[in-house]
Design a protein around this motif. Structure first.
Motif, PDB file in Angstrom:
ATOM      1  N   MET A   1       0.847  -1.179   0.000  1.00  0.00           N
ATOM      2  CA  MET A   1       0.000   0.000   0.000  1.00  0.00           C
ATOM      3  C   MET A   1       0.896   1.248   0.000  1.00  0.00           C
ATOM      4  SD  MET A   1      -3.391   1.287   0.940  1.00  0.00           S
ATOM      5  CE  MET A   1      -4.110  -0.240   1.368  1.00  0.00           C
ATOM      6  N   ASN A   2       0.644   2.131  -0.954  1.00  0.00           N
ATOM      7  CA  ASN A   2       1.346   3.411  -1.019  1.00  0.00           C
ATOM      8  C   ASN A   2       0.467   4.496  -0.417  1.00  0.00           C
ATOM      9  OD1 ASN A   2       3.873   3.009  -2.592  1.00  0.00           O
ATOM     10  ND2 ASN A   2       2.433   2.170  -4.082  1.00  0.00           N
ATOM     11  N   GLU A   3       1.073   5.388   0.339  1.00  0.00           N
ATOM     12  CA  GLU A   3       0.342   6.507   0.926  1.00  0.00           C
ATOM     13  C   GLU A   3       0.993   7.805   0.472  1.00  0.00           C
ATOM     14  OE1 GLU A   3      -0.332   6.223   5.119  1.00  0.00           O
ATOM     15  OE2 GLU A   3      -0.624   4.056   5.015  1.00  0.00           O
ATOM     16  N   MET A   4       0.151   8.808   0.204  1.00  0.00           N
ATOM     17  CA  MET A   4       0.655  10.118  -0.214  1.00  0.00           C
ATOM     18  C   MET A   4      -0.384  11.174   0.085  1.00  0.00           C
ATOM     19  SD  MET A   4       0.273   9.641  -4.346  1.00  0.00           S
ATOM     20  CE  MET A   4       1.004   8.045  -4.340  1.00  0.00           C
ATOM     21  N   ILE A   5       0.049  12.405   0.047  1.00  0.00           N
ATOM     22  CA  ILE A   5      -0.852  13.537   0.228  1.00  0.00           C
ATOM     23  C   ILE A   5      -1.025  14.182  -1.131  1.00  0.00           C
ATOM     24  CG2 ILE A   5      -1.188  15.787   1.311  1.00  0.00           C
ATOM     25  CD1 ILE A   5       0.403  14.700   3.705  1.00  0.00           C
ATOM     26  N   CYS A   6      -2.260  14.364  -1.526  1.00  0.00           N
ATOM     27  CA  CYS A   6      -2.569  14.963  -2.814  1.00  0.00           C
ATOM     28  C   CYS A   6      -2.194  16.448  -2.797  1.00  0.00           C
ATOM     29  CB  CYS A   6      -4.053  14.797  -3.127  1.00  0.00           C
ATOM     30  SG  CYS A   6      -4.519  15.456  -4.732  1.00  0.00           S
ATOM     31  N   ILE A   7      -1.571  16.930  -3.887  1.00  0.00           N
ATOM     32  CA  ILE A   7      -1.180  18.339  -3.976  1.00  0.00           C
ATOM     33  C   ILE A   7      -1.935  19.064  -5.083  1.00  0.00           C
ATOM     34  CG2 ILE A   7       1.105  17.951  -2.990  1.00  0.00           C
ATOM     35  CD1 ILE A   7       2.225  18.086  -5.871  1.00  0.00           C
ATOM     36  N   VAL A   8      -2.999  18.455  -5.608  1.00  0.00           N
ATOM     37  CA  VAL A   8      -3.759  19.070  -6.695  1.00  0.00           C
ATOM     38  C   VAL A   8      -4.486  20.331  -6.218  1.00  0.00           C
ATOM     39  CG1 VAL A   8      -5.637  18.730  -8.340  1.00  0.00           C
ATOM     40  CG2 VAL A   8      -4.007  16.893  -7.917  1.00  0.00           C
ATOM     41  N   CYS A   9      -4.989  20.308  -4.994  1.00  0.00           N
ATOM     42  CA  CYS A   9      -5.683  21.485  -4.457  1.00  0.00           C
ATOM     43  C   CYS A   9      -5.276  21.668  -2.989  1.00  0.00           C
ATOM     44  CB  CYS A   9      -7.192  21.324  -4.591  1.00  0.00           C
ATOM     45  SG  CYS A   9      -7.953  20.175  -3.414  1.00  0.00           S
ATOM     46  N   ARG A  11      -6.822  21.216  -0.345  1.00  0.00           N
ATOM     47  CA  ARG A  11      -7.468  20.290   0.588  1.00  0.00           C
ATOM     48  C   ARG A  11      -6.467  19.289   1.178  1.00  0.00           C
ATOM     49  NH1 ARG A  11     -12.907  19.581   0.610  1.00  0.00           N
ATOM     50  NH2 ARG A  11     -13.599  17.998   2.055  1.00  0.00           N
ATOM     51  N   GLY A  12      -5.512  18.812   0.389  1.00  0.00           N
ATOM     52  CA  GLY A  12      -4.465  17.902   0.871  1.00  0.00           C
ATOM     53  C   GLY A  12      -4.989  16.556   1.335  1.00  0.00           C
ATOM     54  N   CYS A  13      -5.759  15.905   0.507  1.00  0.00           N
ATOM     55  CA  CYS A  13      -6.321  14.594   0.872  1.00  0.00           C
ATOM     56  C   CYS A  13      -5.213  13.574   1.118  1.00  0.00           C
ATOM     57  CB  CYS A  13      -7.230  14.081  -0.246  1.00  0.00           C
ATOM     58  SG  CYS A  13      -8.707  15.074  -0.512  1.00  0.00           S
ATOM     59  N   HIS A  14      -5.421  12.723   2.104  1.00  0.00           N
ATOM     60  CA  HIS A  14      -4.495  11.638   2.418  1.00  0.00           C
ATOM     61  C   HIS A  14      -4.927  10.424   1.602  1.00  0.00           C
ATOM     62  CE1 HIS A  14      -2.302  13.456   5.836  1.00  0.00           C
ATOM     63  NE2 HIS A  14      -3.359  14.246   5.799  1.00  0.00           N
ATOM     64  N   LEU A  15      -4.140  10.120   0.571  1.00  0.00           N
ATOM     65  CA  LEU A  15      -4.497   9.071  -0.371  1.00  0.00           C
ATOM     66  C   LEU A  15      -3.796   7.766  -0.035  1.00  0.00           C
ATOM     67  CD1 LEU A  15      -4.011  11.174  -3.640  1.00  0.00           C
ATOM     68  CD2 LEU A  15      -6.103  10.905  -2.300  1.00  0.00           C
ATOM     69  N   LYS A  16      -4.478   6.687  -0.323  1.00  0.00           N
ATOM     70  CA  LYS A  16      -3.894   5.354  -0.202  1.00  0.00           C
ATOM     71  C   LYS A  16      -4.140   4.645  -1.527  1.00  0.00           C
ATOM     72  CE  LYS A  16      -4.411   4.978   4.755  1.00  0.00           C
ATOM     73  NZ  LYS A  16      -5.011   4.280   5.883  1.00  0.00           N
ATOM     74  N   VAL A  17      -3.071   4.015  -2.047  1.00  0.00           N
ATOM     75  CA  VAL A  17      -3.174   3.286  -3.309  1.00  0.00           C
ATOM     76  C   VAL A  17      -2.831   1.826  -3.026  1.00  0.00           C
ATOM     77  CG1 VAL A  17      -2.437   3.155  -5.709  1.00  0.00           C
ATOM     78  CG2 VAL A  17      -2.413   5.358  -4.533  1.00  0.00           C
ATOM     79  N   SER A  18      -3.783   0.945  -3.314  1.00  0.00           N
ATOM     80  CA  SER A  18      -3.594  -0.484  -3.045  1.00  0.00           C
ATOM     81  C   SER A  18      -2.756  -1.132  -4.147  1.00  0.00           C
ATOM     82  CB  SER A  18      -4.950  -1.178  -2.950  1.00  0.00           C
ATOM     83  OG  SER A  18      -5.584  -1.160  -4.219  1.00  0.00           O
ATOM     84  N   GLU A  19      -2.410  -2.392  -3.933  1.00  0.00           N
ATOM     85  CA  GLU A  19      -1.614  -3.160  -4.901  1.00  0.00           C
ATOM     86  C   GLU A  19      -2.289  -3.225  -6.271  1.00  0.00           C
ATOM     87  OE1 GLU A  19       1.409  -4.668  -4.229  1.00  0.00           O
ATOM     88  OE2 GLU A  19       1.371  -3.760  -2.242  1.00  0.00           O
ATOM     89  N   ASN A  20      -3.630  -3.256  -6.280  1.00  0.00           N
ATOM     90  CA  ASN A  20      -4.359  -3.327  -7.554  1.00  0.00           C
ATOM     91  C   ASN A  20      -4.704  -1.923  -8.085  1.00  0.00           C
ATOM     92  OD1 ASN A  20      -6.337  -2.658  -5.747  1.00  0.00           O
ATOM     93  ND2 ASN A  20      -7.790  -4.226  -6.407  1.00  0.00           N
ATOM     94  N   LEU A  21      -3.993  -0.910  -7.601  1.00  0.00           N
ATOM     95  CA  LEU A  21      -4.106   0.491  -8.029  1.00  0.00           C
ATOM     96  C   LEU A  21      -5.475   1.116  -7.760  1.00  0.00           C
ATOM     97  CD1 LEU A  21      -2.067   0.417 -11.357  1.00  0.00           C
ATOM     98  CD2 LEU A  21      -1.283   0.999  -9.064  1.00  0.00           C
ATOM     99  N   GLU A  22      -6.105   0.693  -6.692  1.00  0.00           N
ATOM    100  CA  GLU A  22      -7.355   1.321  -6.257  1.00  0.00           C
ATOM    101  C   GLU A  22      -7.000   2.448  -5.297  1.00  0.00           C
ATOM    102  OE1 GLU A  22     -11.007   0.090  -3.423  1.00  0.00           O
ATOM    103  OE2 GLU A  22     -10.584  -1.294  -5.086  1.00  0.00           O
ATOM    104  N   VAL A  23      -7.516   3.650  -5.578  1.00  0.00           N
ATOM    105  CA  VAL A  23      -7.199   4.835  -4.779  1.00  0.00           C
ATOM    106  C   VAL A  23      -8.348   5.129  -3.822  1.00  0.00           C
ATOM    107  CG1 VAL A  23      -6.624   7.294  -4.863  1.00  0.00           C
ATOM    108  CG2 VAL A  23      -5.847   5.778  -6.689  1.00  0.00           C
ATOM    109  N   THR A  24      -8.006   5.350  -2.543  1.00  0.00           N
ATOM    110  CA  THR A  24      -8.998   5.751  -1.546  1.00  0.00           C
ATOM    111  C   THR A  24      -8.495   7.002  -0.827  1.00  0.00           C
ATOM    112  OG1 THR A  24      -8.020   4.314   0.130  1.00  0.00           O
ATOM    113  CG2 THR A  24      -9.842   3.400  -1.163  1.00  0.00           C
ATOM    114  N   GLY A  25      -9.414   7.712  -0.201  1.00  0.00           N
ATOM    115  CA  GLY A  25      -9.065   8.903   0.563  1.00  0.00           C
ATOM    116  C   GLY A  25      -9.178  10.189  -0.234  1.00  0.00           C
ATOM    117  N   ASN A  26      -9.453  10.067  -1.521  1.00  0.00           N
ATOM    118  CA  ASN A  26      -9.568  11.263  -2.353  1.00  0.00           C
ATOM    119  C   ASN A  26     -10.968  11.860  -2.274  1.00  0.00           C
ATOM    120  OD1 ASN A  26     -10.018   8.715  -3.828  1.00  0.00           O
ATOM    121  ND2 ASN A  26     -10.658  10.044  -5.511  1.00  0.00           N
ATOM    122  N   PHE A  27     -11.030  13.184  -2.214  1.00  0.00           N
ATOM    123  CA  PHE A  27     -12.304  13.889  -2.182  1.00  0.00           C
ATOM    124  C   PHE A  27     -12.878  14.030  -3.588  1.00  0.00           C
ATOM    125  CE2 PHE A  27     -14.830  17.825  -2.094  1.00  0.00           C
ATOM    126  CZ  PHE A  27     -15.744  17.502  -1.101  1.00  0.00           C
TER     127      PHE A  27
END
Length: 117
Positions: A1-9, A11-27
């Motif tokens: 699982m990869n974790e990162m903070i989104c820098i697009v806006c 808001r700074g959502c805390h994103l998690k990307v699973s092994e199968n490239l499913e993204v959670t935590g995004n607004f």
């Protein structure tokens, strides 16, 4: 699982990307796109300054016209450091054409010659 903070806006959502490239935590959808791009091909806009001869100021701020691969930033900065331009410079003038074969470096402000108004 990869974790990162989104820098697009801001808001700074805390994103998690699973092994199968499913993204959670995004607004929003942009957060998911950002996360996938960040894993596959991270890119950045680069800002810097270039030495100016005969200008009202000694340096002009510059930016890449397009985002570049993150692993090319230091090589690009080395190229920018070698550049010296003469005033006058206009906003959006190309300071370095096709830097590293990737993109143009453009001025982000006007610089008049010394003594001009």
């Amino acid at each position: 699982m990869n974790e990162m903070i989104c820098i697009v806006c801001p808001r700074g959502c805390h994103l998690k990307v699973s092994e199968n490239l499913e993204v959670t935590g995004n607004f929003c959808k942009r957060g998911a796109i950002y996360a996938l791009n960040e894993l596959k091909n991270p890119v950045r806009m680069v800002t810097s300054t270039v030495k100016v001869g005969g200008g009202e100021i000694n340096y002009v701020p510059v930016v890449t016209k397009d985002p570049i691969p993150k692993d090319k930033i230091f090589a690009l900065m080395a190229e920018i450091k070698k550049v010296k331009v003469k005033a006058p410079i206009k906003l959006h003038d190309v300071i370095l054409k096709n830097a590293l074969g990737l993109t143009d470096i453009i001025a982000t402000r006007n610089v008049l010659k010394k003594g001009e108004e």
